[in-house]
Write a protein that holds these residues in place. Structure first.
Motif, PDB file in Angstrom:
ATOM      1  N   ARG A  72      48.882 -12.422 -40.494  1.00 58.04           N
ATOM      2  CA  ARG A  72      47.752 -11.821 -39.682  1.00 58.04           C
ATOM      3  C   ARG A  72      46.533 -11.350 -40.718  1.00 58.04           C
ATOM      4  NH1 ARG A  72      48.573  -9.120 -34.592  1.00 58.04           N
ATOM      5  NH2 ARG A  72      50.325 -10.346 -34.461  1.00 58.04           N
ATOM      6  N   GLN A  73      45.612 -11.897 -40.407  1.00 61.49           N
ATOM      7  CA  GLN A  73      44.284 -11.305 -41.422  1.00 61.49           C
ATOM      8  C   GLN A  73      43.313 -10.540 -40.938  1.00 61.49           C
ATOM      9  OE1 GLN A  73      44.458 -11.909 -44.588  1.00 61.49           O
ATOM     10  NE2 GLN A  73      45.963 -13.353 -44.866  1.00 61.49           N
ATOM     11  N   ALA A  74      43.524 -10.541 -39.387  1.00 59.79           N
ATOM     12  CA  ALA A  74      42.329  -9.984 -38.613  1.00 59.79           C
ATOM     13  C   ALA A  74      42.423  -8.486 -38.780  1.00 59.79           C
ATOM     14  CB  ALA A  74      42.634 -10.323 -36.947  1.00 59.79           C
ATOM     15  N   LYS A  75      41.148  -7.798 -38.833  1.00 54.36           N
ATOM     16  CA  LYS A  75      41.092  -6.390 -39.069  1.00 54.36           C
ATOM     17  C   LYS A  75      40.885  -5.682 -37.544  1.00 54.36           C
ATOM     18  CE  LYS A  75      41.012  -6.747 -43.338  1.00 54.36           C
ATOM     19  NZ  LYS A  75      42.513  -6.484 -44.134  1.00 54.36           N
ATOM     20  N   SER A  76      40.842  -6.533 -36.548  1.00 55.55           N
ATOM     21  CA  SER A  76      40.659  -5.827 -35.398  1.00 55.55           C
ATOM     22  C   SER A  76      41.296  -6.824 -34.371  1.00 55.55           C
ATOM     23  CB  SER A  76      39.483  -5.561 -34.907  1.00 55.55           C
ATOM     24  OG  SER A  76      38.425  -6.454 -34.800  1.00 55.55           O
ATOM     25  N   HIS A  77      41.678  -6.399 -33.040  1.00 60.39           N
ATOM     26  CA  HIS A  77      42.098  -7.312 -32.095  1.00 60.39           C
ATOM     27  C   HIS A  77      41.755  -6.704 -30.687  1.00 60.39           C
ATOM     28  CE1 HIS A  77      46.359  -5.888 -32.337  1.00 60.39           C
ATOM     29  NE2 HIS A  77      45.887  -5.273 -31.311  1.00 60.39           N
ATOM     30  N   LYS A  78      41.740  -7.493 -29.676  1.00 60.86           N
ATOM     31  CA  LYS A  78      41.887  -7.032 -28.438  1.00 60.86           C
ATOM     32  C   LYS A  78      42.729  -7.836 -27.592  1.00 60.86           C
ATOM     33  CE  LYS A  78      38.136  -8.130 -25.806  1.00 60.86           C
ATOM     34  NZ  LYS A  78      36.851  -8.180 -25.443  1.00 60.86           N
ATOM     35  N   MET A  79      43.780  -7.176 -26.875  1.00 62.19           N
ATOM     36  CA  MET A  79      44.753  -8.030 -26.369  1.00 62.19           C
ATOM     37  C   MET A  79      45.087  -7.502 -25.018  1.00 62.19           C
ATOM     38  SD  MET A  79      48.170  -8.079 -29.198  1.00 62.19           S
ATOM     39  CE  MET A  79      48.093  -8.960 -30.720  1.00 62.19           C
ATOM     40  N   VAL A  95      44.106 -12.864 -26.111  1.00 58.39           N
ATOM     41  CA  VAL A  95      44.180 -12.274 -27.394  1.00 58.39           C
ATOM     42  C   VAL A  95      42.694 -12.756 -27.996  1.00 58.39           C
ATOM     43  CG1 VAL A  95      45.475 -13.990 -28.936  1.00 58.39           C
ATOM     44  CG2 VAL A  95      45.057 -11.700 -29.829  1.00 58.39           C
ATOM     45  N   ASP A  96      42.035 -11.476 -28.694  1.00 60.95           N
ATOM     46  CA  ASP A  96      40.760 -11.828 -29.309  1.00 60.95           C
ATOM     47  C   ASP A  96      40.821 -11.401 -30.552  1.00 60.95           C
ATOM     48  OD1 ASP A  96      38.222 -12.605 -29.975  1.00 60.95           O
ATOM     49  OD2 ASP A  96      37.471 -11.438 -28.349  1.00 60.95           O
TER      50      ASP A  96
END
Lengths: 364, 256
Positions: free
Chosen positions: B38-45, B237-238
């Motif tokens: 998981r490299q993402a620094k932010s997410h919207k789930m 998820v974004d």
């Protein structure tokens, strides 16, 4: 003892607001996103002292509509039907109450709220001397958990993420007097939220022994909430100094200090001590100890136990409650108010009747 | 001919070196690999949660989670369903550099934001079988902040790890994790209570890769002792969306 009659009334302003909201509702109903929710509840209550049964049913509706990205309004109305049965006599009361009705307007730094609203100043549990505006609802089963909304204007200024400055102008809940207050909050200061406020207006409760007398008073209040120890035990406090303008009344202090903690087995415990000086010189200070425990059981159900003890008079109020979740959004609640070591002089004696109740609630 | 032999040996050397590198991975390096999925620094789930009691009764929840990494890790959880908790929101601000964690709760019935004590993270999350720390598995947790791992076995592309708990806030005595080598994702985790009895089995499935981030779309948590279970499903998820830091504030909570 009488209060001075008002110079300015908010009632007219409030009527205009309600009309504006209704017009907005009619004109924009099909245009903007609206959301509603509510609760339908029916309770059977037996008041032991009055030896009467009460059937209390109500429908509560919440409606919110966006009028734009920075503008919305909120309405909360309650239709209640109360029936009393006592020695072959029956009384019935039907009541509609607009519990809350306000307009929100957001700018880049300031959030405005105009209309009938509740304030939740203060960090302690239920008893909040820092709530200068909303009186407790004497008609509720648990008066401390229900407060009456008041008409007013609030502006909250946010200079950055951790600071908040709020100005409030309201109508007094009982008399035609304007109340003003300013509060500053500093959040996340070494793990604590700190707040200070000043208030100028009239006391929220009438003076003991002189009903309908709400003396002019200036107040200064402080509160904080945070954690201490590596176990993250919650610590909170409220302090209020009241300077009464009537020379016959003494200045008073109120203090609350409390702790709360949730264990790994989901048991939540709270304890707080309340010291309240009363303005008449001859009145002795109140000292209350409030304990609360709650814990879920069998996955979806919960029990709660509240104890309020009057340390001065030695009387206590015990409020056990069990909430069963029968289905999604359908609860069955059973509880009681029990007086222990009942004393006529205790403020707790006037606060609640002894009762047992059973209620069904459906949320939608 | 000599050139071909040289290339053959070079290729052979490359594969052997890769193989020996893989064999040399220790438990903590495996955890590092799992984290790097998981490299993402932010997410919207958007998530759905199904709670099952031991008798088979079911309740469901729908919630949105926003997360933004930075000097202060920010997480916002908003409940959309059911009606009795709809609108309830948690805001968590974790300033690890200053060892300060602040939690705020918005209750629609009160219409206000309250700071809540850190101990509210103890126990279960909204009546489910998950603790807050279990929940972070879904959010892309930094496992190495919480665990030291020791390799137990490697069989059929599955690595078994023994997890030693290093975070005092986690109330398990130890754990076991089975990691799929092809994805570098955990497919099963077991947690043991302080009496070293098996307490929970977490099974991850429906693996997916979105924008270079691998994740499980379904997590089932079974409480062996209570015989209850919780199923968490990822609906939407974004990764790395443009999240305004302003939504991770008490002001934003108040506006809900």
């Amino acid at each position: 003892m009488k209060n001075i009659s008002p110079k300015i009334k908010l009632n007219d302003l409030f009527s205009i607001l309600v009309l504006t909201l209704i017009l907005s509702l009619v004109l924009t109903f099909n245009l903007s996103a609206a959301s509603y929710s509510g609760e339908m509840s029916t309770s059977l209550i037996y008041e032991q002292e009055a030896e009467r049964w009460q059937d209390q049913s109500w429908l509560e509706l919440d409606f919110q509509q966006d009028l734009g990205a920075d503008l919305n309004y909120y309405l909360k109305g309650s239709l209640s039907l109360d029936s009393y049965y006592q020695q072959n006599q029956k009384e019935r009361e039907v009541d509609f109450e607009l519990k809350e009705a306000y307009l929100n307007y957001y700018t880049s730094k300031i959030d405005w709220r105009l209309g009938r609203q509740n304030f939740s100043w203060g960090s302690s549990y239920n008893i909040n001397p820092l709530n200068y505006f909303n009186p407790i609802d004497q008609g509720a089963i648990d008066p401390f958990q229900s407060r009456e909304a008041v008409d007013g204007i609030r502006a909250a200024y946010y200079p950055n993420f951790n600071w908040k400055l709020t100005g409030v102008l309201t109508q007094h809940a009982e008399i035609d007097e304007l109340q003003t207050a300013v509060q500053v909050i500093r959040r996340r200061w070494r793990g604590y939220d700190l707040a200070a406020s000043v208030f100028s207006g009239n006391s929220l409760q009438s003076v003991p022994g002189a009903s309908d007398f709400y003396p002019e008073v200036n107040k200064i209040g402080f509160d904080f909430k945070g954690d201490f120890s590596s176990k993250n035990i919650g610590l909170f406090s409220e302090v209020v100094y009241s300077d009464y303008q009537d020379s016959r009344l003494e200045s008073t202090n109120e203090l609350i200090i409390g702790l709360d903690y949730k264990f790994d087995n989901n048991l939540y415990l709270l304890g707080q001590y309340y010291y309240q000086q009363l303005p008449p010189v001859q009145a002795e200070a109140n000292q209350l100890l409030i304990l609360r425990a709650e814990k879920p059981f069998a996955n979806f159900h919960k029990w709660e136990l509240n104890l309020i003890s009057d340390l001065k008079e030695g009387m206590s109020l015990l409020r056990p409650k069990v909430i069963f979740s029968l289905n999604e959004g359908l609860d069955l609640e059973s509880g009681a108010v029990i007086k222990l070591n009942q004393k006529r002089e205790s403020s707790l004696n006037r606060l609640n009747q002894e009762l047992i109740y059973l209620s069904f609630s459906k949320y939608f | 001919m000599l050139k071909k032999i040289t290339i053959f040996f070079l290729i052979l050397f490359f594969f052997i070196s890769q193989l020996s590198l893989a064999q040399k991975l220790d438990g903590n390096q495996v955890l590092e690999k799992v984290e790097s999925s998981r490299q993402a620094k932010s997410h919207k789930m958007k998530m759905e949660m199904e709670l099952y009691s031991s008798s088979g009764d079911m309740r469901s929840r729908e919630l949105n989670n926003y997360r933004l990494e930075g000097e202060v890790e920010r997480s916002l959880m908003q409940f959309a369903e059911p009606a009795d908790i709809s609108g309830t929101a948690f805001l968590l601000l974790d300033d690890q550099a200053n060892n300060q964690e602040d939690m705020y709760l918005y209750l629609p019935a009160l219409g206000s934001v309250r700071k809540i004590s850190g101990s509210q993270k103890n126990g279960n999350f909204v009546g489910s079988d998950l603790t807050y720390n279990d929940l972070s598995i879904f959010s892309g947790a930094n496992f190495r902040d919480n665990y030291q791992a020791e390799m137990i076995s490697e069989d059929n592309g599955i690595i078994e790890l023994q997890l030693e708990i290093t975070d005092p806030d986690i109330d398990y005595s130890y754990g076991k994790m089975w990691v799929r080598k092809d994805l570098w994702l955990a497919e099963k985790i077991e947690y043991y209570d302080q009496q070293e009895e098996l307490l929970k089995v977490i099974t991850l499935s429906n693996f997916d890769e979105i924008d270079g981030n691998r994740l499980a779309r379904r997590i089932e948590v079974e409480n062996i002792q209570k015989e209850s279970r919780t199923i968490l499903k990822l609906v939407e998820v974004d990764f790395d969306p443009e999240l305004d830091p302003g939504i991770f504030t008490t002001r934003y909570l108040q506006r809900q």
